[in-house]
Design an enzyme around this catalytic site. Structure first.
Site, PDB file in Angstrom:
ATOM      1  N   GLU A   1       0.843  -1.193   0.000  1.00 20.10           N
ATOM      2  CA  GLU A   1       0.000   0.000   0.000  1.00 20.10           C
ATOM      3  C   GLU A   1       0.882   1.249   0.000  1.00 20.10           C
ATOM      4  OE1 GLU A   1      -2.972  -0.239  -0.612  1.00 20.10           O
ATOM      5  OE2 GLU A   1      -3.499  -2.302  -0.049  1.00 20.10           O
TER       6      GLU A   1
ATOM      7  N   HIS B   1      -1.106  -5.526   2.495  1.00 19.41           N
ATOM      8  CA  HIS B   1      -2.306  -6.359   2.593  1.00 19.41           C
ATOM      9  C   HIS B   1      -1.924  -7.791   2.215  1.00 19.41           C
ATOM     10  CE1 HIS B   1      -5.666  -3.234   2.739  1.00 19.41           C
ATOM     11  NE2 HIS B   1      -6.002  -4.151   3.622  1.00 19.41           N
TER      12      HIS B   1
ATOM     13  N   CYS C   1      -7.577  -0.790   7.904  1.00 17.21           N
ATOM     14  CA  CYS C   1      -6.205  -0.906   7.387  1.00 17.21           C
ATOM     15  C   CYS C   1      -5.717   0.447   6.874  1.00 17.21           C
ATOM     16  CB  CYS C   1      -6.127  -1.966   6.286  1.00 17.21           C
ATOM     17  SG  CYS C   1      -6.321  -3.632   6.931  1.00 17.21           S
TER      18      CYS C   1
HETATM   19  N1  PCA Z   1      -8.522  -5.923   6.978  1.00 18.80           N
HETATM   20  C1  PCA Z   1      -9.479  -4.835   6.989  1.00 18.80           C
HETATM   21  C2  PCA Z   1      -9.527  -4.377   8.404  1.00 18.80           C
HETATM   22  C3  PCA Z   1      -8.722  -5.322   9.202  1.00 18.80           C
HETATM   23  C4  PCA Z   1      -8.096  -6.219   8.223  1.00 18.80           C
HETATM   24  O1  PCA Z   1      -7.300  -7.125   8.497  1.00 18.80           O
HETATM   25  C5  PCA Z   1      -9.094  -3.735   6.004  1.00 18.80           C
HETATM   26  O2  PCA Z   1      -8.589  -4.048   4.921  1.00 18.80           O
HETATM   27  O3  PCA Z   1      -9.295  -2.554   6.300  1.00 18.80           O
END
Ligand code: PCA
Length: 214
Positions: free
Chosen positions: A81, A167, A143
Site C-alpha cells: 500500500e 495487505h 487498514c
Molecule cells: N482488513 C481490513 C480491516 C482489518 C483487516 O485485516 C481492512 O482491509 O481494512
C-alpha cells in the site's frame, strides 16, 4: 549502538471470521531479523481503537520503521500500500460502529504516501517468486486508517519514523487454490523485514567512499 527497531502489526479477526491472516502471520515472526529488533502487536478492528492501540505501541517501542499488515483479498498478490487516505467509512469488525465518510484526523491532509523502502520490498518479493503488486488505495476501513494514522504521527510527532503497509491474502479455507498459508505469509514478511533491516543497518561510510558517492 542501539539496535534498530521495526514494529510489525497485524489485526484481530473480524466480521465473524475465525482468523485474520495478518494476525496469524505476525505471531510467527522471529524476535530479530538482520540485526533489527522485531516488536509485534495485534490491533483491534475497531473505530478508532485501532489508532489508540497503534499510538500506544509506537510510544512503547519507539520504532525506526512501522510495518502494518492486514487481511485483504482472498488470494495473492500481496499488496504494497502506497497511500493512506484521511477517510474512514464503513462498519468496524463487530458492527458496533458504522461510519459514513468521516476524516480520521479532522484538519489533517487528505493523504500521505507510505514512506518505507517499498521498492526494495517489491523487488525482493518478486525475486523470491511471491506474487506482489503496488496498490494506491488501502480502502476506507481500519487498514487504511492505521496507515494514515501512522503517517500522520510520523509527520507530526515522530520525525524519521518510516511507515508502510502490506495487505496479505486471507487464510486458506479449503475452497480456493493458490492461496498462502500464515507460514508462507510470515516467510514473505521476513523477506520484507530483511530488506527494511538492510537499509537501517548500513555501515557508516569512510570519507573516501562518501566522496566517491557525490
Ligand atoms: N482488513 C481490513 C480491516 C482489518 C483487516 O485485516 C481492512 O482491509 O481494512
Amino acid at each position: 549502538m542501539k539496535k534498530p527497531t521495526i514494529l510489525v502489526t497485524g489485526f484481530q479477526p473480524f466480521l465473524g471470521q475465525e482468523k485474520n491472516s495478518s494476525g496469524e502471520a505476525v505471531r510467527l515472526l522471529p524476535k530479530e531479523v538482520s540485526g533489527c529488533r522485531i516488536e509485534t502487536r495485534i490491533l483491534p478492528v475497531k473505530w478508532f481503537g485501532c489508532v489508540d492501540e497503534l499510538e500506544k505501541a509506537l510510544a512503547e517501542t519507539k520504532p525506526d520503521v512501522w510495518l502494518g499488515t492486514g487481511q485483504g483479498y482472498p488470494v495473492p498478490p500481496l499488496l504494497i500500500e502506497r497511500v493512506g487516505l484521511n477517510l474512514a467509512s464503513g462498519p468496524d469488525g463487530d458492527f458496533e460502529v458504522d461510519l459514513r465518510e468521516q476524516p480520521i484526523f479532522a484538519g489533517g491532509p487528505a493523504a500521505y504516501f507510505s514512506s518505507f523502502p517499498y521498492e526494495a520490498v517489491h523487488q525482493r518479493l518478486k525475486k523470491e517468486g511471491i506474487p506482489v503488486r503496488y496498490s494506491f488505495s488501502a480502502g476506507q476501513n481500519q487498514c487504511n486508517c492505521v496507515l494514515y494514522a501512522a503517517l500522520h504521527f510520523a509527520a507530526t510527532r515522530y520525525p524519521g519514523l518510516q511507515a508502510g503497509f502490506l495487505h496479505l491474502p486471507m487464510v486458506p479455507d479449503g475452497t480456493r487454490e493458490n492461496t498462502m498459508t500464515p507460514q508462507e505469509c510470515a516467510r514473505a514478511l521476513v523477506f520484507c523485514l530483511e530488506e527494511i533491516g538492510r537499509t537501517l543497518t548500513l555501515p557508516v561510510r569512510s570519507l573516501d567512499e562518501y566522496r566517491e558517492s557525490l
